[in-house]
Design an enzyme around this catalytic site. Sequence first.
Site, PDB file in Angstrom:
ATOM      1  N   MET A 185     114.811  -0.104  35.464  1.00  0.00           N
ATOM      2  CA  MET A 185     114.994   0.417  34.113  1.00  0.00           C
ATOM      3  C   MET A 185     114.432  -0.568  33.085  1.00  0.00           C
ATOM      4  O   MET A 185     113.242  -0.580  32.814  1.00  0.00           O
ATOM      5  CB  MET A 185     116.469   0.747  33.885  1.00  0.00           C
ATOM      6  CG  MET A 185     116.966   1.879  34.799  1.00  0.00           C
ATOM      7  SD  MET A 185     118.732   2.255  34.640  1.00  0.00           S
ATOM      8  CE  MET A 185     118.804   2.956  32.995  1.00  0.00           C
ATOM      9  N   CYS A 186     115.290  -1.428  32.523  1.00  0.00           N
ATOM     10  CA  CYS A 186     114.848  -2.271  31.424  1.00  0.00           C
ATOM     11  C   CYS A 186     113.870  -3.361  31.841  1.00  0.00           C
ATOM     12  O   CYS A 186     112.945  -3.692  31.095  1.00  0.00           O
ATOM     13  CB  CYS A 186     116.057  -2.875  30.728  1.00  0.00           C
ATOM     14  SG  CYS A 186     117.111  -1.612  29.984  1.00  0.00           S
ATOM     15  N   VAL A 187     114.051  -3.931  33.040  1.00  0.00           N
ATOM     16  CA  VAL A 187     113.093  -4.932  33.509  1.00  0.00           C
ATOM     17  C   VAL A 187     111.720  -4.297  33.685  1.00  0.00           C
ATOM     18  O   VAL A 187     110.700  -4.816  33.204  1.00  0.00           O
ATOM     19  CB  VAL A 187     113.571  -5.572  34.826  1.00  0.00           C
ATOM     20  CG1 VAL A 187     112.479  -6.439  35.446  1.00  0.00           C
ATOM     21  CG2 VAL A 187     114.828  -6.406  34.594  1.00  0.00           C
ATOM     22  N   THR A 195     122.261   1.015  29.074  1.00  0.00           N
ATOM     23  CA  THR A 195     121.285   0.647  30.075  1.00  0.00           C
ATOM     24  C   THR A 195     121.838   0.828  31.484  1.00  0.00           C
ATOM     25  O   THR A 195     121.123   0.677  32.464  1.00  0.00           O
ATOM     26  CB  THR A 195     120.821  -0.812  29.893  1.00  0.00           C
ATOM     27  OG1 THR A 195     119.695  -1.061  30.701  1.00  0.00           O
ATOM     28  CG2 THR A 195     121.919  -1.780  30.248  1.00  0.00           C
TER      29      THR A 195
END
Length: 224
Positions: free
Chosen positions: A131-133, A220
């Site tokens: 996701m965010c990485v 997140t």
Amino acid sequence: MGSAEPVHPVQSVHPVHPVEALLLVDLQSAFVAGDEAVPDAARVLDRSRDLLTRARAAGALVVHLQNDGAPGTVDEPHTPGWELHLPVEPGPREAVIRKTEDDGFEGTPLGALLTDAGVEELAICGVLSEMCVSATARTALARDFRVVLPHDAHATYDIPAAPGISDVVPAAMSSRAAEWALGDEVEIIAQAADVTFTASHPGSPSPTPTDESAPRARSTSPTP
């Protein structure tokens, strides 16, 4: 038919060409502490703490990304789960940037901060891998930054079973798939210990305040 060569296997390079910045993605208590932490939280925190210490010592730019979740989620602003787990040392070479999307660049001053600091090469660690990485790494690549992603410094949750689709997908497999999906421009290395840092030259960034109001955003954390 012969099998194709892997596009970007995990590499062990000694030493890795130095990077000028470290992005720590969403290392917030909801995801790396307590019963709801990602399975490999202890490893990711250990590797991230080491990266942070060495980045500071080298004078590299350090950016902590902090997700603002929607009301009622585990990373809702100013709740215990929202807090950054690793201590921040605010100053001209270290900043916190709050975000409301997976991509740390979207709607934030991250791009300008990196550019103003003369950063061209950066390392990324944190959660969640797919996701965010991944979203932040993908945009960094699209903006022509060199991106180093240490395999042992990012993590995620198991993907729940989906009837008629798959059994549970272990977190380690999801993290590896997230690396692979980034394509052959990302520099994946096996160990965070092999990342080296150097100071960028032009300009000096200013720290970003963390107490500004932020728009409503989804968490997140993965949804059922």
